[in-house]
Design an enzyme around this catalytic site. Structure first.
Site, short mmCIF file in Angstrom:
data_model
loop_
_atom_site.label_atom_id
_atom_site.label_comp_id
_atom_site.label_asym_id
_atom_site.label_seq_id
_atom_site.Cartn_x
_atom_site.Cartn_y
_atom_site.Cartn_z
N ASP A 35 21.60 30.73 46.16
CA ASP A 35 21.50 31.12 44.59
C ASP A 35 23.16 31.98 44.86
O ASP A 35 22.85 33.03 44.75
CB ASP A 35 20.69 31.52 44.19
N SER A 199 40.36 30.69 37.34
CA SER A 199 41.31 28.76 37.31
C SER A 199 42.65 28.91 36.18
O SER A 199 42.43 29.61 35.12
CB SER A 199 40.01 27.71 36.62
#
Ligand SMILES: CC[C@H](C)[C@H](NC(=O)C[C@H](O)[C@H](CC1CCCCC1)NC(=O)CCNC(=O)[C@H](Cc1ccccc1)NC(=O)N1CCC(N)CC1)C(=O)NCc1cnc(C)nc1N
Length: 329
Positions: A35, A199
């Site tokens: 994770d 992004s």
């Protein structure tokens, strides 16, 4: 200098990816969820009440000649889906593939929430986030990656998660055969302990990229791609019959025809999530309607590029350069 690789298996609907590790002497084999969205290595253990164990493998520190209790240390963790666990801490030998860390902090569970008890395939979590958010008190402990990285050719690991097929985690090297084209690199913001990045924009289907910066984390422990509500609405406005279904807790839409691709930018490159990956899973036995793999990040505070985004790519988690690299495959 070493490198290592380990295969990870996708569970049904790629809901999580489970990877074998071994702990102690003689080695005790467990299968855990790697994770990148957390930083504790914790496992089901013999210190738990029997009623909370339903099929999972457990770590028994008393059965390991190399275990050493970290006196006075405890841990308690809560996850985004509300699940939680807690317990105490041992130092013991942990091996992943051909990589071994002799004094890894292994967090033995004494309590786990029902979500973990009811997931028979998952024996615990191995955090690959930054050690700054490890929950051990009074002294936070290092992740396996932080402990092993000094022995690696280069301090990075890569993920190659696949749709309904075994993937792999590699440590210490970039496998040129694992991707095509160029790797797009973007700086990592680890101030919150996550593999954070921004992004520059997104596109639906074949349209050109819209300028809309998206700040989020690359998180192997989150199943879906969780994005700002405005982007999610823009995407589903181009999916026939899509609607928000409060009983399902997200957008659902007819499983056919295949919805449009979702594209997001990484620096001056792009990552394409194919429409058939946005079809997360049927919500009815007739397979008429599907739950979307793209949902809203409302309430989290940042977006989460989970498995739906990661499995389209070969991703480099570079702690040396503090950067993420995304490539097609
Ligand atoms: C040190 C804590 C650490 C950083 C912690 N990190 C995380 O929560 C992110 C981390 O990647 C965890 C790791 C999960 C935990 C459950 C077991 C599987 C791994 N991810 C999440 O919680 C994201 C949301 N959950 C998910 O994405 C789970 C993952 C899962 C998979 C299989 C079985 C069970 C759960 N899956 C789903 O929600 N889905 C799969 C099924 C589908 N029908 C719906 C979508 C955190 O932010 N905790 C703060 C926190 C506390 N409380 C809350 C309410 N939110 C929080 N964010």
């Amino acid at each position: 200098r070493q490198t290592g690789t380990v295969e990870t298996d996708a569970e049904k609907h790629d809901v999580e990816y489970l990877t074998p590790i071994s702990i102690g002497t003689p080695p005790q084999d467990l299968i855990v969820d790697f994770d990148t969205g957390s930083s504790d290595l914790w496992v089901f253990s013999t210190e738990m009440a029997a009623k909370d164990i339903k099929g999972q493998a457990v770590y028994d520190p008393n059965n390991s000649s190399t275990s050493e209790k970290l006196q006075g240390s405890t841990w308690q963790i809560t996850y985004g889906d509300g699940s939680s666990s807690s317990g105490d801490v041992y130092l013991d030998t942990v091996t992943i593939g051909n990589l071994t860390v002799p004094n890894q902090a292994v967090e033995a569970a004494k309590k786990v929430s029902d979500e973990f008890t009811d997931d028979p395939n998952n024996d615990g979590l191995l955090g690959l986030g930054f050690s700054s958010i490890n929950t051990v008190q009074p002294t936070p402990q290092n992740t396996f990656f932080d402990n092993v990285k000094k022995n690696l050719d280069t301090p990075l690991f890569t993920t190659d998660l696949k749709h309904g097929a075994p993937g792999s985690y590699n440590f210490g090297y970039i496998d040129p055969a694992a991707y095509i084209g160029n790797i797009s690199w973007t700086p990592v913001d680890n101030s919150q302990g996550f593999w954070g990045f921004t992004s520059p924009g997104y596109a639906v289907g074949t349209e050109t990229l819209r300028n809309h910066s998206i700040s989020g984390i690359a998180d192997t422990g989150t199943t879906l791609l969780l994005l700002p509500k405005s982007i999610v609405k823009a995407y589903y406005s181009e999916v026939q019959g899509a609607q928000y279904d409060s009983s399902q807790g997200g957008y659902v839409f007819p499983c056919s025809p295949t919805p449009p691709d979702f594209v997001f930018g990484v620096n001056n490159g792009i990552v394409t999530v194919p429409g058939d990956m946005v079809l997360y899973a049927p919500i009815d036995s007739a397979n008429q309607n599907c739950f979307g793999g793209i949902q809203s990040d409302t309430g989290i505070g940042f977006s989460i590029f989970g498995d739906v985004a990661l499995k389209t790519s070969f991703v480099v988690f570079d702690a040396g350069g503090l950067q993420l690299g995304w490539a097609a495959k």
